[in-house]
Scaffold this motif. Structure first.
Motif, mmCIF file in Angstrom:
data_model
loop_
_atom_site.group_PDB
_atom_site.id
_atom_site.type_symbol
_atom_site.label_atom_id
_atom_site.label_comp_id
_atom_site.label_asym_id
_atom_site.label_seq_id
_atom_site.Cartn_x
_atom_site.Cartn_y
_atom_site.Cartn_z
ATOM 1 N N UNK A 1 79.445 115.937 -7.661
ATOM 2 C CA UNK A 1 79.905 114.696 -8.264
ATOM 3 C C UNK A 1 80.648 113.868 -7.228
ATOM 4 N N UNK A 2 80.395 112.574 -7.246
ATOM 5 C CA UNK A 2 81.049 111.630 -6.336
ATOM 6 C C UNK A 2 81.693 110.547 -7.181
ATOM 7 N N UNK A 3 82.980 110.313 -6.961
ATOM 8 C CA UNK A 3 83.651 109.212 -7.643
ATOM 9 C C UNK A 3 83.494 107.960 -6.799
ATOM 10 N N UNK A 4 82.805 106.972 -7.352
ATOM 11 C CA UNK A 4 82.552 105.750 -6.599
ATOM 12 C C UNK A 4 81.805 104.746 -7.446
ATOM 13 N N UNK A 5 81.577 103.594 -6.883
ATOM 14 C CA UNK A 5 80.963 102.475 -7.599
ATOM 15 C C UNK A 5 79.502 102.327 -7.167
ATOM 16 N N UNK A 6 78.592 102.380 -8.121
ATOM 17 C CA UNK A 6 77.155 102.283 -7.827
ATOM 18 C C UNK A 6 76.757 100.920 -7.287
ATOM 19 N N UNK A 7 77.657 99.938 -7.346
ATOM 20 C CA UNK A 7 77.371 98.608 -6.803
ATOM 21 C C UNK A 7 77.636 98.533 -5.306
ATOM 22 N N UNK A 8 78.323 99.539 -4.761
ATOM 23 C CA UNK A 8 78.665 99.534 -3.331
ATOM 24 C C UNK A 8 77.554 100.198 -2.532
ATOM 25 N N UNK A 9 76.890 99.406 -1.718
ATOM 26 C CA UNK A 9 75.743 99.891 -0.947
ATOM 27 C C UNK A 9 76.129 101.045 -0.032
ATOM 28 N N UNK A 10 77.319 100.987 0.558
ATOM 29 C CA UNK A 10 77.760 102.036 1.486
ATOM 30 C C UNK A 10 77.990 103.359 0.768
ATOM 31 N N UNK A 11 78.285 103.306 -0.522
ATOM 32 C CA UNK A 11 78.459 104.520 -1.328
ATOM 33 C C UNK A 11 77.115 105.037 -1.821
ATOM 34 N N UNK A 12 76.280 104.118 -2.282
ATOM 35 C CA UNK A 12 75.018 104.492 -2.912
ATOM 36 C C UNK A 12 73.974 105.016 -1.936
ATOM 37 N N UNK A 13 73.807 104.323 -0.816
ATOM 38 C CA UNK A 13 72.672 104.625 0.072
ATOM 39 C C UNK A 13 72.657 106.053 0.624
ATOM 40 N N UNK A 14 73.794 106.617 1.073
ATOM 41 C CA UNK A 14 73.752 108.003 1.565
ATOM 42 C C UNK A 14 73.337 109.001 0.480
ATOM 43 N N UNK A 15 73.731 108.735 -0.767
ATOM 44 C CA UNK A 15 73.342 109.613 -1.876
ATOM 45 C C UNK A 15 71.869 109.429 -2.213
ATOM 46 N N UNK A 16 71.412 108.187 -2.141
ATOM 47 C CA UNK A 16 70.023 107.876 -2.419
ATOM 48 C C UNK A 16 69.088 108.547 -1.407
ATOM 49 N N UNK A 17 69.535 108.638 -0.180
ATOM 50 C CA UNK A 17 68.703 109.207 0.888
ATOM 51 C C UNK A 17 68.361 110.671 0.639
#
Length: 312
Positions: free
Chosen positions: A53-69
Motif C-alpha cells: 500500500x502506498x499513501x499518495x495522490x493518484x493525480x500526481x504523475x511522480x507518484x503514479x508512474x513508478x507504480x504503473x511501471x
C-alpha cells in the motif's frame, strides 16, 4: 495466472471488497490511496505478503508512474464518486475523475490491461419501457456522468481494456457508504422508520458491491474475449423505481413508512432501465440479490450509526 495489479483508490467502498478478493485469487496487489476519509478499510490485508500500500495522490504523475511501471493490470478506482460530491467539489472532480484518469491512460503501455469502473448513469434519462443497452446513446446529465463517459471513450481507444457501466451499488463494505440509494433508504428505515421521496417514479438499476468485484475478476479471467468492450453490470431483476425499492425494504422492516413529497424534485435526474444481457452472455451472473443486500444492511446498521460513512 497471477498478475501484478495496481488499484488506485483501493481503500474505498469498491476497493475494500475487491482488493481482498484479488489477493484471494492469487494476484499481487498494490493499492494507491490518499485515505481522504481516514479509513483503515484494508487493515485485514496487511499481513498478506502479496499486498502493498502506498499513501499518495493518484493525480500526481511522480507518484503514479513508478507504480504503473510495475503493473500488469490496472484498476483505476480513485475518484470522487457520485453526482452530489462532484457538484460540491467540481475542481476536485475534474482533476481526479477526468484529468487524473486521462493521465493514467496516456501513460499505459499497450500490453497493460485495464479494468475501468464507469457508471450507467451516463444513460441519463431513458425512454419509457425501453432498456438501455451498451449501444444506447450516452446522455449524461451530471458532471460525474460526463467525466465517466469521456474516460470510457479514452480507455476503450487504448484497446486493452474492459469498461464496466456499473448500476447503483449497495451492500456492506469495510469502507462503508451510506449515501448510496439502497444503503441510504435502508439506513433511514432502520433508524428513522420513514423517508420522503422526491420523484419516486424515477427508475434505476442496482448491483451488490461483492458482485462488482466478481464482475472485475470474471473479466480478468476472460480478458481476451471481453476486451475492448463496455458492459452494463447490474441485477436484471432490479430495475426499480424509488417507490418500488422502498416496498422491498418494507417487506423486511414492516413499520417503515415512505411518502411522496407534494413539492420539490430529485437533484439526481437519471431515470432509466438497463439490460445486463451482454455480460451475462459471457458467463457472469450476480450472486447477491437486492433482498439479500437489504437483509445484510439491516444487520450491518446494528454496528454503525453516524455520518462519517458518506461521501457528502
Amino acid at each position: 495466472m497471477s498478475y501484478n495489479v495496481l488499484v488506485t483508490g483501493g481503500a474505498g467502498y469498491l476497493g475494500s471488497i475487491m482488493v481482498p478478493e484479488l489477493l484471494k485469487a492469487g494476484h499481487k496487489v498494490t493499492v494507491l490511496d490518499n485515505f481522504m476519509f481516514k479509513q483503515n478499510s484494508l487493515a485485514h490485508c496487511v499481513a498478506d505478503p502479496n499486498f502493498d500500500v502506498v499513501k499518495g495522490d493518484a493525480r500526481e504523475e511522480s507518484v503514479l508512474k513508478p507504480l504503473l511501471a510495475k503493473a500488469d493490470v490496472v484498476v483505476p478506482l480513485a475518484a470522487l464518486v457520485g453526482a452530489p460530491l462532484c457538484k460540491q467539489d467540481p475542481i476536485g472532480a475534474t482533476t481526479t475523475n477526468l484529468d487524473g484518469q486521462l493521465m493514467l491512460i496516456k501513460a499505459l503501455s499497450k500490453q497493460q490491461r485495464v479494468l475501468m469502473p464507469i457508471t450507467n448513469s451516463g444513460y441519463g434519462v431513458g425512454e419509457s419501457g425501453k432498456f438501455c443497452t451498451e449501444e444506447t446513446p450516452l446522455r449524461p446529465i451530471s458532471l460525474y456522468g460526463v467525466h465517466k463517459v469521456e474516460v470510457e471513450k479514452a480507455v476503450l481507444d487504448h484497446g486493452n481494456a474492459v469498461s464496466f457501466r456499473l448500476a447503483t451499488v449497495f451492500g456492506m463494505a469495510p469502507r462503508m457508504r451510506l449515501d448510496l440509494l439502497v444503503n441510504d433508504f435502508t439506513y433511514r428505515a432502520v433508524y428513522d422508520r420513514f423517508v420522503v421521496l422526491f420523484e419516486s417514479h424515477f427508475k434505476r438499476n442496482y448491483i451488490h458491491v461483492r458482485d462488482v468485484s466478481r464482475a472485475f475478476l470474471h473479466a480478468l479471467d476472460n480478458f481476451e474475449a471481453m476486451k475492448g468492450q463496455p458492459y452494463n453490470v447490474g441485477l436484471s431483476d432490479a430495475n426499480l423505481s424509488k417507490f418500488e425499492l422502498c416496498q422491498r425494504i418494507q417487506n423486511q422492516i414492516k413499520d417503515f413508512v415512505f411518502l411522496e413529497a407534494p413539492v420539490g424534485e430529485d437533484p439526481d435526474k437519471r431515470d432509466y432501465i438497463v439490460s445486463n444481457e451482454k455480460i451475462e452472455k459471457t458467463g457472469w451472473k450476480p450472486a447477491h440479490s437486492l433482498d439479500m443486500g437489504i437483509a445484510e444492511l439491516i444487520k450491518g446498521y446494528r454496528m454503525i450509526k453516524n455520518t462519517i460513512y458518506t461521501n457528502v
